[in-house]
Design a protein around this motif. Structure first.
Motif, PDB file in Angstrom:
ATOM      1  N   GLU A  66      57.969  33.858  20.718  1.00  0.00           N
ATOM      2  CA  GLU A  66      57.201  33.293  21.674  1.00  0.00           C
ATOM      3  C   GLU A  66      55.589  33.632  21.449  1.00  0.00           C
ATOM      4  N   LYS A  67      55.070  32.396  21.783  1.00  0.00           N
ATOM      5  CA  LYS A  67      53.516  32.253  21.444  1.00  0.00           C
ATOM      6  C   LYS A  67      52.673  32.142  22.698  1.00  0.00           C
ATOM      7  N   PHE A  68      53.407  32.576  23.964  1.00  0.00           N
ATOM      8  CA  PHE A  68      52.672  32.729  25.051  1.00  0.00           C
ATOM      9  C   PHE A  68      53.051  33.642  26.080  1.00  0.00           C
ATOM     10  N   ALA A  69      51.772  34.313  26.747  1.00  0.00           N
ATOM     11  CA  ALA A  69      52.281  35.026  27.980  1.00  0.00           C
ATOM     12  C   ALA A  69      51.487  34.352  28.958  1.00  0.00           C
ATOM     13  N   TYR A  70      51.460  34.888  30.224  1.00  0.00           N
ATOM     14  CA  TYR A  70      50.891  34.251  31.505  1.00  0.00           C
ATOM     15  C   TYR A  70      50.258  35.077  32.564  1.00  0.00           C
ATOM     16  N   ILE A  71      49.236  34.422  32.942  1.00  0.00           N
ATOM     17  CA  ILE A  71      48.632  34.954  34.254  1.00  0.00           C
ATOM     18  C   ILE A  71      49.092  34.227  35.431  1.00  0.00           C
ATOM     19  N   SER A  72      49.442  34.771  36.371  1.00  0.00           N
ATOM     20  CA  SER A  72      49.830  34.243  37.538  1.00  0.00           C
ATOM     21  C   SER A  72      48.678  34.500  38.640  1.00  0.00           C
ATOM     22  N   CYS A  73      48.093  33.228  39.412  1.00  0.00           N
ATOM     23  CA  CYS A  73      47.222  33.378  40.244  1.00  0.00           C
ATOM     24  C   CYS A  73      47.322  33.411  41.675  1.00  0.00           C
ATOM     25  N   PHE A  74      47.142  34.623  42.694  1.00  0.00           N
ATOM     26  CA  PHE A  74      47.453  34.355  43.836  1.00  0.00           C
ATOM     27  C   PHE A  74      46.388  34.300  44.782  1.00  0.00           C
ATOM     28  N   ASN A  75      46.387  33.885  45.977  1.00  0.00           N
ATOM     29  CA  ASN A  75      45.600  34.126  47.055  1.00  0.00           C
ATOM     30  C   ASN A  75      46.277  34.989  48.151  1.00  0.00           C
ATOM     31  N   VAL A  76      45.058  35.814  48.715  1.00  0.00           N
ATOM     32  CA  VAL A  76      45.753  36.513  50.072  1.00  0.00           C
ATOM     33  C   VAL A  76      45.567  36.048  51.358  1.00  0.00           C
ATOM     34  N   LYS A  77      46.596  35.807  52.085  1.00  0.00           N
ATOM     35  CA  LYS A  77      46.735  35.321  53.348  1.00  0.00           C
ATOM     36  C   LYS A  77      46.821  36.326  54.403  1.00  0.00           C
ATOM     37  N   ASP A  78      46.295  36.404  55.637  1.00  0.00           N
ATOM     38  CA  ASP A  78      46.587  37.110  56.522  1.00  0.00           C
ATOM     39  C   ASP A  78      46.496  38.667  56.335  1.00  0.00           C
ATOM     40  N   GLN A  79      45.630  38.970  55.461  1.00  0.00           N
ATOM     41  CA  GLN A  79      45.705  40.548  55.007  1.00  0.00           C
ATOM     42  C   GLN A  79      45.252  41.493  56.183  1.00  0.00           C
ATOM     43  N   LYS A  80      44.753  40.985  57.334  1.00  0.00           N
ATOM     44  CA  LYS A  80      44.659  41.957  58.663  1.00  0.00           C
ATOM     45  C   LYS A  80      46.102  42.416  59.096  1.00  0.00           C
ATOM     46  N   GLU A  81      47.300  41.670  58.778  1.00  0.00           N
ATOM     47  CA  GLU A  81      48.355  42.212  59.145  1.00  0.00           C
ATOM     48  C   GLU A  81      48.975  43.394  58.313  1.00  0.00           C
ATOM     49  N   LEU A  82      48.304  43.590  57.420  1.00  0.00           N
ATOM     50  CA  LEU A  82      48.724  44.718  56.605  1.00  0.00           C
ATOM     51  C   LEU A  82      48.137  46.213  56.610  1.00  0.00           C
ATOM     52  N   ASN A  83      49.007  47.072  56.534  1.00  0.00           N
ATOM     53  CA  ASN A  83      48.514  48.595  56.480  1.00  0.00           C
ATOM     54  C   ASN A  83      47.895  48.903  55.182  1.00  0.00           C
ATOM     55  N   SER A  84      46.674  48.680  54.860  1.00  0.00           N
ATOM     56  CA  SER A  84      46.140  49.006  53.501  1.00  0.00           C
ATOM     57  C   SER A  84      45.443  50.108  53.400  1.00  0.00           C
ATOM     58  N   PHE A  85      45.410  50.743  52.014  1.00  0.00           N
ATOM     59  CA  PHE A  85      44.611  51.950  51.903  1.00  0.00           C
ATOM     60  C   PHE A  85      43.669  51.650  50.592  1.00  0.00           C
ATOM     61  N   CYS A  86      42.565  52.026  50.370  1.00  0.00           N
ATOM     62  CA  CYS A  86      41.740  51.835  49.279  1.00  0.00           C
ATOM     63  C   CYS A  86      41.062  52.968  48.878  1.00  0.00           C
ATOM     64  N   PHE A  87      41.321  53.505  47.690  1.00  0.00           N
ATOM     65  CA  PHE A  87      40.485  54.238  47.084  1.00  0.00           C
ATOM     66  C   PHE A  87      39.267  53.737  46.655  1.00  0.00           C
ATOM     67  N   GLU A  88      38.249  54.305  47.303  1.00  0.00           N
ATOM     68  CA  GLU A  88      36.760  53.688  46.800  1.00  0.00           C
ATOM     69  C   GLU A  88      36.307  54.087  45.544  1.00  0.00           C
ATOM     70  N   ASN A  89      36.556  55.309  44.990  1.00  0.00           N
ATOM     71  CA  ASN A  89      36.316  55.869  43.749  1.00  0.00           C
ATOM     72  C   ASN A  89      37.350  56.486  42.942  1.00  0.00           C
ATOM     73  N   ALA A  90      37.310  56.596  41.691  1.00  0.00           N
ATOM     74  CA  ALA A  90      38.088  57.340  41.049  1.00  0.00           C
ATOM     75  C   ALA A  90      37.781  58.755  41.036  1.00  0.00           C
ATOM     76  N   ASP A  91      38.132  59.367  42.167  1.00  0.00           N
ATOM     77  CA  ASP A  91      37.999  60.843  42.425  1.00  0.00           C
ATOM     78  C   ASP A  91      39.334  61.601  42.507  1.00  0.00           C
ATOM     79  N   THR A  92      39.128  62.964  42.793  1.00  0.00           N
ATOM     80  CA  THR A  92      40.225  63.594  43.025  1.00  0.00           C
ATOM     81  C   THR A  92      41.315  63.277  43.787  1.00  0.00           C
TER      82      THR A  92
END
Length: 188
Positions: A66-92
């Motif tokens: 096999e000579k290829f691998a792939y990058i699949s590209c996505f857009n995020v839709k209706d993100q506000k409906e999701l319960n998300s958690f973001c670690f702002e920093n690489a901390d404890t």
């Protein structure tokens, strides 16, 4: 660290094109648990695509020619409906979350807390940092979870150089990803 937003473009690197992510096929013991992982960094996705192809060749999933691998590209839709958690920093807190998901029985309260989130995002502990995380889990820097070992591990990870990752953990989260296109990555 960039919060998840509508119309945000995210990339996934793999040995194959992924138009419809399947959570059942996602590995369990990753940084933020089982889920579909994406990044804002096209270069990081390219690197993961190559690593994924190498692993797939080794396991006999794809041909050694096999000579290829792939990058699949996505857009995020209706993100506000999701319960998300973001670690702002690489901390404890971030470090303990990664270890909790990678090492069964550690930081159990974190696993329980993170169950409520559709998407978890933060810096990535990738193959370049894996040895440091393993040393931490093996108590090389002192007892895991102590201030001394936490500080040592985080300083060795060089958190300012780490890229981001977004783990889409639920079917609800996956439903908010719109496939845009895929791109070939030449394997050298």
């Amino acid at each position: 660290m960039q919060q998840l937003e509508n119309e945000m473009t995210l990339y996934h690197g793999s040995y194959c094109v992924v138009e419809k992510p399947d959570l059942k096929k996602c590995a369990k013991y990753k940084d933020f648990g089982q889920g579909f992982y994406l990044t804002t960094s096209k270069e990081q996705a390219k690197s993961f695509a190559k690593i994924s192809a190498t692993k797939a060749k080794f396991k006999g999933i794809i041909s050694n020619n096999e000579k290829f691998a792939y990058i699949s590209c996505f857009n995020v839709k209706d993100q506000k409906e999701l319960n998300s958690f973001c670690f702002e920093n690489a901390d404890t807190s971030w470090l303990h979350c990664i270890v909790a998901h990678r090492k069964s029985g550690s930081f159990i309260e974190i696993i329980e807390k993170m169950q409520e989130f559709d998407v978890i995002s933060g810096k990535i502990a990738n193959d370049n940092t894996n040895a440091t995380i393993l040393a931490y889990m093996g108590n090389v820097f002192g007892a895991m979870g102590t201030e001394q070992s936490d500080k040592m591990c985080i300083s060795l990870l060089l958190p300012e150089r780490l890229k981001d990752q977004y783990c889409f953990r639920t079917e609800k989260a996956i439903s908010k990803l719109q496939f845009i296109k895929s791109e070939k990555v030449v394997l050298e």
